[in-house]
Design an enzyme around this catalytic site. Structure first.
Site, mmCIF file in Angstrom:
data_model
loop_
_atom_site.group_PDB
_atom_site.id
_atom_site.type_symbol
_atom_site.label_atom_id
_atom_site.label_comp_id
_atom_site.label_asym_id
_atom_site.label_seq_id
_atom_site.Cartn_x
_atom_site.Cartn_y
_atom_site.Cartn_z
ATOM 1 N N ASP A 160 0.833 -1.198 0.000
ATOM 2 C CA ASP A 160 0.000 0.000 0.000
ATOM 3 C C ASP A 160 0.869 1.249 0.000
ATOM 4 O OD1 ASP A 160 0.001 1.235 3.056
ATOM 5 O OD2 ASP A 160 0.299 -0.935 3.046
ATOM 6 N N SER A 161 0.428 2.267 -0.750
ATOM 7 C CA SER A 161 1.083 3.574 -0.781
ATOM 8 C C SER A 161 2.547 3.425 -1.202
ATOM 9 C CB SER A 161 0.935 4.247 0.585
ATOM 10 O OG SER A 161 1.276 5.603 0.533
ATOM 11 N N ALA A 162 3.511 3.776 -0.338
ATOM 12 C CA ALA A 162 4.913 3.545 -0.666
ATOM 13 C C ALA A 162 5.172 2.061 -0.888
ATOM 14 C CB ALA A 162 5.807 4.070 0.453
#
Length: 300
Positions: free
Chosen positions: A139-141
């Site tokens: 998720d995300s990074a």
């Protein structure tokens, strides 16, 4: 989130000194107790931390697994902050999850973070898993790493994983399209302009179109089927849509899900959001589908 998280992120001082304390956020993650029946086991032999997470009812010794990279802007979070969500993903998929606490900036360069993730995949292969048995997720990074790690693994001659599941992934080092996106004033979590600081600190001197550091500019043709989830009001919707477009152009099967009214990595807030639980079920179904044994031909 609009009243607390966005103001906090807006004022966060992105300096190498202060960011060294961002890792302490993972200690607070101990308050996020995993669901009852979750089993956790530490993993040794990697240069970074890692653990097996098995959701309730998931047996040990399965032939399939998910390799998960947590988010946190490349500077924060870890095994504790994401353990509850990962346990739910494990239960939904019916397979264990190897959660990886890759080394983060500013202590190490981004290349080291990517290498930690590739090495975790290599470790799984050494444990007897085949590429077709492993779904890479994040998720995300961590969503960035869910694309970067397979790209680097393929360059190293490792087999292609079965699939990629990316939750609100960061995929484009160019921040200007995110600032110009209609969601920039709507996102209750991420102030788009602060992402310039993230790129400045975590990708110092990197060319915005470097194919080995910017997934949307990479040769994506060798990647496996991909599921991308994003909230409809988050600023990283721009990256999710662009990555889905580039994957489609490269001939990679990709499903893009935009969840109405949801913010960045809303799945981690599943205790407050029924949409988060529904999205996790979708991730589980995707993981089961791409790792399912291929049916034998009639001739066989």
């Amino acid at each position: 989130m609009r009243w607390f998280m966005r103001p906090l992120v807006t004022r966060l001082p992105w300096t190498p000194f202060t960011l060294r304390f961002a890792v302490l956020l993972d200690l607070a993650g101990a308050l996020m107790v995993p669901p009852r029946g979750t089993r956790v086991a530490r993993v040794r032999g990697l240069a970074c931390g890692a653990e097996w997470v098995r959701g309730k009812g998931v047996p040990a010794g399965t032939r399939t697994a998910i390799l998960y990279f947590h988010g946190g802007g490349f500077v924060a979070c870890g095994l504790r902050t994401h353990r509850r969500m990962i346990a739910r993903i494990s239960q939904a998929a019916g397979m264990p999850v190897l959660s990886v606490a890759y080394r983060m900036q500013p202590r190490v360069p981004i290349e080291t973070s990517i290498r930690d993730c590739v090495d975790a995949y290599r470790w799984l292969l050494g444990e007897g898993y085949e590429g077709r048995d492993v779904v890479v997720a994040g998720d995300s990074a961590g969503g960035y790493l869910a694309f970067a790690a397979p790209l680097h693994a393929l360059r190293d001659g490792l087999p292609r994983p079965a699939g990629i599941a990316a939750l609100s992934p960061f995929t484009d080092l160019d921040i200007e399209p995110k600032i110009a996106h209609a969601n920039a004033p709507l996102d209750p979590f991420i102030p788009a302009h602060r992402m310039r600081d993230m790129v400045r600190v975590c990708f110092p001197g990197a060319a915005l179109d470097d194919p080995w550091l910017c997934p949307v500019h990479a040769d994506l043709g060798g990647l496996p089927p991909t599921l991308i989830q994003a909230g409809s009001i988050e600023v990283l919707r721009a990256d999710a849509e662009l990555m889905a477009e580039r994957l489609g152009a490269a001939g990679v099967p990709c499903t893009l899900q935009l969840w109405e009214g949801q913010a960045h990595v809303f799945q981690i807030f599943a205790d407050l959001s029924r949409e988060g639980l529904a999205a996790i079920r979708e991730i589980g179904a995707f993981a089961r589908d791409v790792t399912a044994p291929e049916p034998r031909s009639r001739a066989a």
